[in-house]
Each structure stands twice: as structure tokens, then as C-alpha cells.
Design an enzyme around this catalytic site. Sequence first.
Site, PDB file in Angstrom:
ATOM      1  CB  SER A  22      -0.892   0.026   1.236  1.00 37.61           C
ATOM      2  OG  SER A  22      -1.922  -0.912   1.103  1.00 37.61           O
ATOM      3  NE  ARG A  29      -2.346   4.865   0.211  1.00 35.86           N
ATOM      4  CZ  ARG A  29      -2.965   3.710  -0.132  1.00 35.86           C
ATOM      5  NH1 ARG A  29      -2.286   2.709  -0.671  1.00 35.86           N
ATOM      6  NH2 ARG A  29      -4.259   3.566   0.069  1.00 35.86           N
ATOM      7  NE  ARG A  59     -10.706  -6.245  -6.721  1.00 35.06           N
ATOM      8  CZ  ARG A  59      -9.689  -5.929  -5.929  1.00 35.06           C
ATOM      9  NH1 ARG A  59      -8.456  -6.111  -6.352  1.00 35.06           N
ATOM     10  NH2 ARG A  59      -9.896  -5.430  -4.755  1.00 35.06           N
ATOM     11  CB  SER A 116     -12.859   1.670   0.619  1.00 33.49           C
ATOM     12  OG  SER A 116     -11.985   1.718  -0.487  1.00 33.49           O
ATOM     13  CD  GLN A 159      -8.198  -0.553  -3.461  1.00 32.64           C
ATOM     14  OE1 GLN A 159      -9.205  -0.744  -4.135  1.00 32.64           O
ATOM     15  NE2 GLN A 159      -7.236  -1.452  -3.356  1.00 32.64           N
ATOM     16  CG  ASP A 173      -5.733  -6.516   2.288  1.00 31.62           C
ATOM     17  OD1 ASP A 173      -6.856  -6.608   1.766  1.00 31.62           O
ATOM     18  OD2 ASP A 173      -4.940  -5.585   2.026  1.00 31.62           O
ATOM     19  CE  LYS A 202     -10.725  -6.131   0.080  1.00 27.43           C
ATOM     20  NZ  LYS A 202     -10.302  -4.732  -0.065  1.00 27.43           N
ATOM     21  NE  ARG A 235      -3.936  -9.461   0.708  1.00 31.37           N
ATOM     22  CZ  ARG A 235      -2.736  -8.859   0.796  1.00 31.37           C
ATOM     23  NH1 ARG A 235      -1.739  -9.475   1.388  1.00 31.37           N
ATOM     24  NH2 ARG A 235      -2.538  -7.663   0.298  1.00 31.37           N
TER      25      ARG A 235
HETATM   26  C1  S3P Z   1      -5.668  -0.966  -0.139  1.00 34.37           C
HETATM   27  C2  S3P Z   1      -6.905  -0.856   0.434  1.00 34.37           C
HETATM   28  C3  S3P Z   1      -7.763  -2.001   0.741  1.00 34.37           C
HETATM   29  C4  S3P Z   1      -6.976  -3.308   0.712  1.00 34.37           C
HETATM   30  C5  S3P Z   1      -6.079  -3.398  -0.490  1.00 34.37           C
HETATM   31  C6  S3P Z   1      -5.083  -2.264  -0.490  1.00 34.37           C
HETATM   32  C7  S3P Z   1      -4.897   0.262  -0.404  1.00 34.37           C
HETATM   33  O1  S3P Z   1      -8.793  -2.072  -0.231  1.00 34.37           O
HETATM   34  O2  S3P Z   1      -7.846  -4.399   0.731  1.00 34.37           O
HETATM   35  O3  S3P Z   1      -5.381  -4.614  -0.492  1.00 34.37           O
HETATM   36  O4  S3P Z   1      -3.675   0.185  -0.617  1.00 34.37           O
HETATM   37  O5  S3P Z   1      -5.502   1.348  -0.391  1.00 34.37           O
HETATM   38  P1  S3P Z   1     -10.171  -1.250  -0.050  1.00 34.37           P
HETATM   39  O6  S3P Z   1      -9.876   0.190  -0.117  1.00 34.37           O
HETATM   40  O7  S3P Z   1     -11.016  -1.710  -1.201  1.00 34.37           O
HETATM   41  O8  S3P Z   1     -10.710  -1.676   1.289  1.00 34.37           O
END
Ligand code: S3P
Length: 448
Positions: free
Chosen positions: A24, A28, A124, A176, A178, A327, A354, A402
Site C-alpha cells: 500500500s 502511494r 472488480r 475503503s 482506495q 486483507d 477482492k 492471499r
Molecule cells: C488498499 C486498500 C484495501 C486493501 C487493499 C489495499 C490500499 O482495499 O484491501 O489490499 O492500498 O488502499 P479497499 O480500499 O477496497 O478496502
Amino acid sequence: MTALVVHPQTQPLLGGVPVPSDKSIGHRAFLLAGIANGTSRITGFSFGADNVSTLDAMAALGSHWERDGKDAVVVKGTGLFGLIEPKGPIDCGNSGTTMRLLAGILVAQPFATTLIGDASLTRRPMKRIFTPLRERGARLHGSSNDSGEDRPPVHIEALPEAERLRPLQYASPIASAQIKSAVLLSGLYAHGATQIFEPSISRDHSERMLRALGVPLEAVGSLVTLDPAGWNGMLPGLELALPGDLSAAAFLLAAGLLVPDSQVTVRHVGLNPTRTGFLEVVRDLGGLLAVEQEGDEAGEPVGRITAAFSQLRGTKAGGETVVRAIDEVPILAGLAARASGTTTIRDAQELRVKESDRLAEMAAVLRAFGVAVEELPDGLVVEGQPEGPLKGAHVDAHGDHRIAMTAAVLALLGDAPTRIEDVDAIGTSFPRFVGTLRALGANVDVVS
Ligand code: S3P
């Protein structure tokens, strides 16, 4: 397609091992490095395929990256307004984070783009980012499927030269990171403030990194405000060392908790409190964990965690803890398989969208190992089987990293070798997974 054959573990797993860099935080860092003014140097990188998708996507848009030695990447950014039209669709591979976060940047560009992905990513949902981005004037759409939801490919129209994205106040129905991050990234380009509220706090790496780069951003509880008024619109190059990924470490720690007499230490792992739900649920399961904070890396707390073989007992997990362990639900279900009594995991409906439907896949994997499990719309009820070995199994990870790694950990407890099909996706997050398990003393074959 590669498969793994994992042999029953006859000795304890022992040792201290590194884990791959946090996926993650990597996404970024690479997105922001791509739009920074100047050069960034990011070290400690493990070259997981998902993060490479982000680097390549930014390169298709005019930034430049190259490897520097074993674990560093140097990125030359274009500046916030310097991205160029790519020559074709941008391939996000298996990475939902790449697609969703990148869309937040691309909706503000004066050129059109198309984002594509592999078969799993193409299933997705993307509407969750379309809704807030459209509210601020972005024009983007996906491809409809039978359920009427918008799926990739994602088509993003050019923002006309005379237009800027509008201010936005958005209450997300889902916690979320994301969604939050796509909205915040679009906010870098908007005139006026961006406010996003979520039901509970999802991982906050974007907020930490943006603030560290001088972007005016404030977080109060689960309300985040980014107000570019007074900001010069320039992101400086990043100099950061990526911490290890707790979401990858979780598989190794789980192996240490489950294999008799084991003791497994993971070093230099991110301990951001918005990510540590796994550690809390493990303690509720009665798992023995020692956590030592070592300091800060890239504005994120890091430390060392040791797990020792434990007699686990069933527990209940749900609510905001599950958001902070989202996760890790598959491997928590794996731990529950060896706990005495029943473990109930709720509020995990997000797992259905996911890389695979992880509730359905985990239920199938646990049953293959001889463990009784009930699937709920938003979770799992696992009847633990703490005595005796599990059944050696033949399972299919269906391309979900996973699920593959959870099955590999459970296979250590089998009464016969377990074969796990379709495991290539492990490389998206943990390229050295098999080598790391072997270093701890596991016997794993990679077969085709
Ligand atoms: C992530 C956010 C999560 C996570 C994903 C990575 C991220 O997803 O499950 O593996 O890096 O922002 P969601 O935002 O859909 O919960």
C-alpha cells in the site's frame, strides 16, 4: 501456471526473516513520485508485481523509473501538471489499488485514458470511485456487466482545458482506503477543498504521505480534509525507505503460531494502527505475540514481531477491527481452523469483491482441509479442529495471492502433502514467499 506442493511440517519453524515492502505504501510512493517535481529515491522495495504495475503506469504517463541496485528505485517525476497522454490503454495488471488510485489523478488530466487489468481485476467493481469523482465533475465510466455494476476497462474522458475539478464533500458508504485515496488524489487538482468521511478509519498511508510532502491535509477521526488554498501545487521528490508489509508478515506469523514449538520473528514491519487489526484478533484468539516498536520509517511506525506456537481458542471479530485487518481475514480464518471452539468473523462483506470472492474461496479451502465452516453473507463461522493433523488437500487458489498463501500455511499441518494450484499471483505481493518459508524450515516444492 505454477503450483505449490507443501509437505507436512515435522519440525518447528524457527528464525527471523525479512518481509516484502509494504504494498500500500509502495503504490502511494510511486504515484506521488510520478507527479512530484524532481527526482525521488525509494529504497527497501521488493519489486512485487502490483507495485511494478503502478511504476509502469506512471512511466506510460511520462515519468521515468529505473532500478538502482538491489532494492532501490529512482523516479523522475513530471510535476503535477506534466503528465502526457499515454500511447494506449494503461495495464494495471492484478492491482485494484493501481487502477482506483490512478483514476483519481487521471480524471483531472486534459487527455483521455483507458485503464485495463487482468481477468480478476476486470471483475472488480469501480462504481465506488466513479460516484464521488463524478460529483466533482469528472467524466469516467466502466463496462457494464449483468449485475449492472461498472467494471474495467475504465474509460476516463479528458477534462476540458477551461475546467477544474470542483470542491467535494463526500460521505463514503464503505470504509475503503482506495476510495478515500482516489478522492484525495483528485483533490490535489481541484479548486477548493476536498472532504471525505468514512464509516470507520481505513488505512491512512495516503494522508500521512501527502502531509509529509507539504500538502495541507487534516484528519479528525474518519473525516479527512484536503484544502489546496495557499499550497504551491508542487510535490517535492520523495526520499523514503519502505517498511515491511504486515499483510505479508501475517502469513509467516500465522505459521509460527500454528506449527508446534515454532518461534518466528519478522523484522522491520509497518505497525500503522490502521493496519494492525490482525495483531488484535490474534491476541483474542490467544496467540502469543511480542511486538517491539523500533522507530519510524516514512512517517509510519515500524517494529519487530515474534509469534510463538500457541493453543488458540475461538473468538468473534467484526466491526472496525475487521476494516483494519481486511486483507488478513483469510489467514485469520486459517488460524481459526486450529482454535478450540467456534470463531465468527463478521462485517467482512468487502472480501467478496477482492482479487477473488475470498469468503467463498476460504470456505472451500477450509473444507478441503477437513475443517467445518459456514459461509455468511458478510463472514465465516469456523469450527476449529485443534487436535490431530488436517487432511492433506488439493486446493485451487484461483489466482488469489492471499488464498494461496493461507492454503500454504494450513498445508504445514496436513497428514499428507498438499497441492495448491494457480499460485503465480503470490508474486504480486510476496515474491520471495516460498524462499522465506523454506528459510524458516518448511519443505515446499514449486511445480508446474
Ligand atoms: C488498499 C486498500 C484495501 C486493501 C487493499 C489495499 C490500499 O482495499 O484491501 O489490499 O492500498 O488502499 P479497499 O480500499 O477496497 O478496502
